[in-house]
Design a protein around this motif. Structure first.
Motif, PDB file in Angstrom:
ATOM      1  N   GLY A   1       2.688   5.205   4.984  1.00  0.00           N
ATOM      2  CA  GLY A   1       1.851   5.309   3.793  1.00  0.00           C
ATOM      3  C   GLY A   1       1.835   4.048   2.961  1.00  0.00           C
ATOM      4  O   GLY A   1       2.544   3.065   3.248  1.00  0.00           O
ATOM      5  N   ASN A   2       1.031   4.048   1.922  1.00  0.00           N
ATOM      6  CA  ASN A   2       0.882   2.903   1.025  1.00  0.00           C
ATOM      7  C   ASN A   2       2.241   2.535   0.433  1.00  0.00           C
ATOM      8  O   ASN A   2       2.810   3.270  -0.368  1.00  0.00           O
TER       9      ASN A   2
ATOM     10  N   ASP B   1       3.548   8.806   4.162  1.00  0.00           N
ATOM     11  CA  ASP B   1       4.938   8.835   3.705  1.00  0.00           C
ATOM     12  C   ASP B   1       5.557   7.494   4.086  1.00  0.00           C
ATOM     13  O   ASP B   1       5.145   6.878   5.084  1.00  0.00           O
ATOM     14  N   VAL B   2       6.520   7.042   3.306  1.00  0.00           N
ATOM     15  CA  VAL B   2       7.165   5.758   3.606  1.00  0.00           C
ATOM     16  C   VAL B   2       8.654   5.941   3.897  1.00  0.00           C
ATOM     17  O   VAL B   2       9.166   5.436   4.902  1.00  0.00           O
ATOM     18  N   LEU B   3       9.339   6.657   3.044  1.00  0.00           N
ATOM     19  CA  LEU B   3      10.792   6.774   3.178  1.00  0.00           C
ATOM     20  C   LEU B   3      11.283   8.211   3.330  1.00  0.00           C
ATOM     21  O   LEU B   3      12.479   8.446   3.458  1.00  0.00           O
TER      22      LEU B   3
ATOM     23  N   ILE C   1       4.232   0.006  11.174  1.00  0.00           N
ATOM     24  CA  ILE C   1       3.423  -0.910  10.364  1.00  0.00           C
ATOM     25  C   ILE C   1       3.513  -0.505   8.899  1.00  0.00           C
ATOM     26  O   ILE C   1       3.340   0.662   8.544  1.00  0.00           O
ATOM     27  N   LEU C   2       3.797  -1.497   8.063  1.00  0.00           N
ATOM     28  CA  LEU C   2       3.836  -1.290   6.618  1.00  0.00           C
ATOM     29  C   LEU C   2       2.694  -2.076   5.977  1.00  0.00           C
ATOM     30  O   LEU C   2       2.441  -3.227   6.345  1.00  0.00           O
ATOM     31  N   ALA C   3       2.014  -1.466   5.008  1.00  0.00           N
ATOM     32  CA  ALA C   3       0.894  -2.129   4.342  1.00  0.00           C
ATOM     33  C   ALA C   3       0.708  -1.519   2.956  1.00  0.00           C
ATOM     34  O   ALA C   3       1.304  -0.499   2.616  1.00  0.00           O
TER      35      ALA C   3
ATOM     36  N   ILE D   1      -5.269   4.038  -2.908  1.00  0.00           N
ATOM     37  CA  ILE D   1      -5.465   5.234  -2.074  1.00  0.00           C
ATOM     38  C   ILE D   1      -4.474   5.208  -0.921  1.00  0.00           C
ATOM     39  O   ILE D   1      -3.782   4.207  -0.684  1.00  0.00           O
ATOM     40  N   ASN D   2      -4.410   6.300  -0.170  1.00  0.00           N
ATOM     41  CA  ASN D   2      -3.565   6.298   1.018  1.00  0.00           C
ATOM     42  C   ASN D   2      -4.233   5.482   2.129  1.00  0.00           C
ATOM     43  O   ASN D   2      -5.359   4.999   1.975  1.00  0.00           O
ATOM     44  N   LEU D   3      -3.561   5.334   3.246  1.00  0.00           N
ATOM     45  CA  LEU D   3      -4.021   4.405   4.288  1.00  0.00           C
ATOM     46  C   LEU D   3      -4.586   5.094   5.529  1.00  0.00           C
ATOM     47  O   LEU D   3      -4.664   4.479   6.595  1.00  0.00           O
ATOM     48  N   GLN D   4      -5.025   6.346   5.388  1.00  0.00           N
ATOM     49  CA  GLN D   4      -5.593   7.034   6.546  1.00  0.00           C
ATOM     50  C   GLN D   4      -6.801   6.286   7.109  1.00  0.00           C
ATOM     51  O   GLN D   4      -6.931   6.115   8.328  1.00  0.00           O
ATOM     52  N   GLN D   5      -7.702   5.847   6.218  1.00  0.00           N
ATOM     53  CA  GLN D   5      -8.875   5.082   6.678  1.00  0.00           C
ATOM     54  C   GLN D   5      -8.460   3.821   7.420  1.00  0.00           C
ATOM     55  O   GLN D   5      -9.072   3.440   8.426  1.00  0.00           O
TER      56      GLN D   5
END
Length: 415
Positions: A117-118, A95-97, A60-62, A73-77
């Motif tokens: 990650g974001n 992390d994304v890439l 999932i990407l967001a 912010i990061n997407l942990q929440q």
């Protein structure tokens, strides 16, 4: 529904790696940076649950806000909220890439979900470019070879031509998620096959494009009547020659250009009684809500809502409609006394028994606040995407999904 692009049911996902782009950009508390409303997260749960149930390996990407904003912010929440609503684990890597993302993707098992990650931490995500340009961007180049399918369920960002939103559709077979399909179906019902009479209520905090929207929906008979509230209502009163006062004019100052005022005059002249303006406004006087008739203006205080007579008049029109659409609240809903107009109009919409759709800006949040959200036919997640659709402009994400279907064929050809 139109089959211009593939839908979720058009592919078989078992043991396949699927990249799902969602829009779960949430409002945060400025002090704690905690999510205060996760409605956008809840709206993508059906698509995620379905893909996990079909044993996809789900990436999932967001995004959340953007780099120069306080709420970036990061997407942990977001992962935690997703897991709660899914009642299933959602792995998160910030992390994304990089190596951490690649390792987590490699270790994904069928039926598992991984939120990266974001995505807006990657500068190329928000760089300007069309689908083909973005298809050569680093995000697509790194992730596309790892996936079998791309699914987009990010209607709220469908007006943006950004890398993770449009680039993958040029490289892999792509489909819309359940939310995207619902959004498009609801808007088609409002715009292409409205039940009569149809009324559009346009409000909110901006009015620069309202004249174009009015000309579109009245010009092609999508709507029979347009009701103007919020700053749009104030601006059109000014264009009609009403002295709304310095305080109200100051709030409008950025968009009070001669061109915008002339455009408002032109559409009022063109459509006459099909455009309904407030007959009174509500101001805050001595700490209380006071309705002021248009004939008694200007007022020293700014207009913060439609007045009581306007709310009653508009509610009668809405109650007799078979299709009603609202974009933007009627007043400053943050103040309880000035959320009254919005609540009255929304109540008339859901009580009318017809098709009722809302979206844009803070409208959905207002409906939740009034405990009315579940009574609407549909509550759109789109803000800018909805505005783009209202203006009759193409949505880049939809155009990319159409291209993908043309290039890769229908789902059955890819099984």
């Amino acid at each position: 529904m139109s089959k211009d692009f593939n839908a979720l049911e058009d592919f078989v996902y078992k043991d396949k790696t699927v990249l799902l782009r969602v829009d779960i950009n949430c409002p945060l508390d400025k002090q704690t940076l905690q999510i205060v409303n996760d409605s956008r997260i809840r709206r993508v749960v059906p698509t995620i649950r379905e893909l996990m149930g079909k044993k996809a390996k789900l990436i999932i990407l967001a995004h959340q806000s953007r780099k120069d904003k306080w709420d970036f912010i990061n997407l942990q929440q977001h992962a935690d909220h997703l897991a709660k609503h899914l009642n299933a684990p959602v792995q998160y890597v910030d992390d994304v890439l990089g190596d951490a993302a690649m390792e987590a993707i490699k270790n994904l098992k069928p039926g598992q979900a991984l939120l990266l990650g974001n995505v807006r931490a990657i500068d190329s995500e928000t760089a300007k470019g069309d689908m083909m340009t973005h298809s050569e961007g680093e995000i697509v180049q790194k992730l596309a070879p790892l996936i079998d399918y791309y699914v987009c369920d990010a209607f709220g960002a469908a007006h943006r031509s950004q890398c993770s939103l449009v680039g993958f559709s040029a490289k892999v077979p792509s489909a819309s998620g359940r939310l995207m399909a619902k959004e498009m179906s609801a808007l088609k019902a409002i715009f292409e096959t409205p039940r009569r009479p149809s009324v559009f209520i346009l409000g909110g905090a901006k009015f620069g494009d309202v004249s174009i929207m009015i000309d579109r929906v009245l010009g092609n008979n999508t709507a029979d009547t347009v009701i103007l509230t919020g700053l749009a209502g104030n601006a059109f009163l000014l264009a009609r020659g009403v002295d709304i006062g310095e305080a109200s004019s100051k709030i409008l100052s950025e968009e009070l250009t001669p061109e915008n005022l002339q455009a408002a005059k032109d559409v009022m002249s063109k459509y006459g009684q099909r455009i309904l303006l407030p007959v009174d406004v509500a101001v805050e006087r001595d700490g209380k809500r006071v309705s002021v008739n248009i004939g008694d203006m200007p007022t020293e205080e700014p207009a913060l809502d439609i007045g009581d007579a306007s709310a009653e008049k508009f509610a009668k029109v809405i109650s007799s409609s078979r299709t009603s659409f609202m974009s933007g609240p009627a007043g400053m809903i943050e103040k309880p006394d000035f959320a009254i107009g919005t609540r009255i109009l929304m109540t008339a919409m859901v009580d009318s028994g017809g098709q009722s759709v809302i979206g844009g800006g803070h409208t959905g949040g207002a409906a939740e606040k009034f405990d009315l959200a579940d009574r609407f036919s549909y509550v759109s997640t789109g803000g800018g995407a909805l505005e783009t659709f209202l203006l009759g402009e193409p949505l880049p994400v939809i155009e990319a999904l159409k291209y993908s279907r043309e290039k890769f064929g229908t789902g059955s050809q890819n099984l």
